[in-house]
Design a protein around this motif. Structure first.
Motif, mmCIF file in Angstrom:
data_model
loop_
_atom_site.group_PDB
_atom_site.id
_atom_site.type_symbol
_atom_site.label_atom_id
_atom_site.label_comp_id
_atom_site.label_asym_id
_atom_site.label_seq_id
_atom_site.Cartn_x
_atom_site.Cartn_y
_atom_site.Cartn_z
ATOM 1 N N ASP A 210 29.168 14.054 6.019
ATOM 2 C CA ASP A 210 30.295 14.992 5.999
ATOM 3 C C ASP A 210 31.038 14.957 4.665
ATOM 4 O OD1 ASP A 210 31.227 12.421 6.668
ATOM 5 O OD2 ASP A 210 32.921 13.203 7.813
ATOM 6 N N GLU A 211 31.116 13.778 4.046
ATOM 7 C CA GLU A 211 31.748 13.663 2.731
ATOM 8 C C GLU A 211 30.938 14.418 1.678
ATOM 9 O OE1 GLU A 211 33.858 9.324 2.812
ATOM 10 O OE2 GLU A 211 31.677 9.360 2.626
ATOM 11 N N ILE A 212 29.625 14.287 1.738
ATOM 12 C CA ILE A 212 28.753 14.965 0.786
ATOM 13 C C ILE A 212 28.866 16.480 0.948
ATOM 14 C CG2 ILE A 212 26.339 15.344 0.096
ATOM 15 C CD1 ILE A 212 27.646 12.650 -0.723
ATOM 16 N N LEU A 213 28.853 16.945 2.189
ATOM 17 C CA LEU A 213 28.973 18.388 2.423
ATOM 18 C C LEU A 213 30.300 18.926 1.888
ATOM 19 C CD1 LEU A 213 27.441 18.611 6.003
ATOM 20 C CD2 LEU A 213 26.371 19.261 3.832
ATOM 21 N N ASP A 214 31.379 18.175 2.083
ATOM 22 C CA ASP A 214 32.682 18.575 1.533
ATOM 23 C C ASP A 214 32.626 18.659 0.010
ATOM 24 O OD1 ASP A 214 33.764 18.684 4.068
ATOM 25 O OD2 ASP A 214 34.812 16.753 3.905
#
Length: 79
Positions: A53-57
């Protein structure tokens, strides 16, 4: 965004990698480095040490700030 969406670095992204002009955070810069050669979202996630989720953000933020672009049909329908 689909896991199969391809990402490419822009001229602005290349400037950041070569000269650190925009002073990106370590996380954003890490994601940008993984997109240096065109990769899919899934490949970037697989190579990262950060949570998905951090990478997608960060990918979305990099795209919004003009450092990367989404390629293909996903680019026009992602919003």
């Amino acid at each position: 965004m689909e896991a199969s969406t391809r990402l490419s670095i822009t001229a602005k992204g290349e400037d950041e990698l070569k000269h650190r002009l925009y002073k990106l955070s370590i996380r954003k810069r890490s994601v940008l480095v993984s997109v240096d050669k065109p990769h899919t979202v899934a490949q970037v996630i697989e190579r990262s040490v950060f949570q998905e989720d951090e990478i997608l953000d960060e990918i979305c933020a990099l795209e919004n700030e003009g450092f990367v672009v989404f390629e293909g049909a996903e680019a026009s329908t992602r919003k």
